[in-house]
Design a protein around this motif. Sequence first.
Motif, PDB file in Angstrom:
ATOM      1  N   VAL A 212       0.861  -1.182   0.000  1.00  0.00           N
ATOM      2  CA  VAL A 212       0.000   0.000   0.000  1.00  0.00           C
ATOM      3  C   VAL A 212       0.898   1.232   0.000  1.00  0.00           C
ATOM      4  O   VAL A 212       1.689   1.437   0.916  1.00  0.00           O
ATOM      5  CB  VAL A 212      -0.919   0.006   1.241  1.00  0.00           C
ATOM      6  N   VAL A 213       0.772   2.013  -1.045  1.00  0.00           N
ATOM      7  CA  VAL A 213       1.574   3.235  -1.148  1.00  0.00           C
ATOM      8  C   VAL A 213       0.651   4.390  -1.501  1.00  0.00           C
ATOM      9  O   VAL A 213      -0.412   4.204  -2.083  1.00  0.00           O
ATOM     10  CB  VAL A 213       2.683   3.104  -2.222  1.00  0.00           C
ATOM     11  N   ARG A 214       1.086   5.578  -1.151  1.00  0.00           N
ATOM     12  CA  ARG A 214       0.297   6.748  -1.488  1.00  0.00           C
ATOM     13  C   ARG A 214       0.557   7.124  -2.943  1.00  0.00           C
ATOM     14  O   ARG A 214       1.565   6.734  -3.523  1.00  0.00           O
ATOM     15  CB  ARG A 214       0.636   7.918  -0.562  1.00  0.00           C
ATOM     16  N   ALA A 215      -0.323   7.895  -3.494  1.00  0.00           N
ATOM     17  CA  ALA A 215      -0.157   8.358  -4.874  1.00  0.00           C
ATOM     18  C   ALA A 215       1.048   9.289  -4.945  1.00  0.00           C
ATOM     19  O   ALA A 215       1.318  10.069  -4.022  1.00  0.00           O
ATOM     20  CB  ALA A 215      -1.418   9.085  -5.327  1.00  0.00           C
ATOM     21  N   ASP A 216       1.775   9.219  -6.026  1.00  0.00           N
ATOM     22  CA  ASP A 216       2.947  10.060  -6.231  1.00  0.00           C
ATOM     23  C   ASP A 216       2.487  11.371  -6.863  1.00  0.00           C
ATOM     24  O   ASP A 216       2.279  11.460  -8.066  1.00  0.00           O
ATOM     25  CB  ASP A 216       3.956   9.346  -7.127  1.00  0.00           C
TER      26      ASP A 216
END
Length: 100
Positions: free
Chosen positions: A63-67
């Motif tokens: 799970v990563v945040r939007a770049d």
Amino acid sequence: MTTDITAAEVEHLAALARIDLTPEQVANMTTQLVDIQHLISEVQEVATPDVEPTSHPIAMSNVVRADVVEAPLDRDAALAGAPDSDGTRFRVPAILGEEQ
């Protein structure tokens, strides 16, 4: 079906690896390797070509945040939390013993 590993094969492999094994160790190792061989055979019986190989039994995702490109941090705001600065950059102790 494969044939079971023999004591002679264990002795041969030990000689190749230059490992001195006592007769008791050879017998023990032979029994353990045969047991492992049988377990592998059981797994091969269950495995089917319909099942894709996986690296983990449970599906996982990162799970990563939007770049998103945002405005950079203001210099004064960045230096505000620094223990020491010269007004334009962080000041840290010299680690190489040379002042630059």
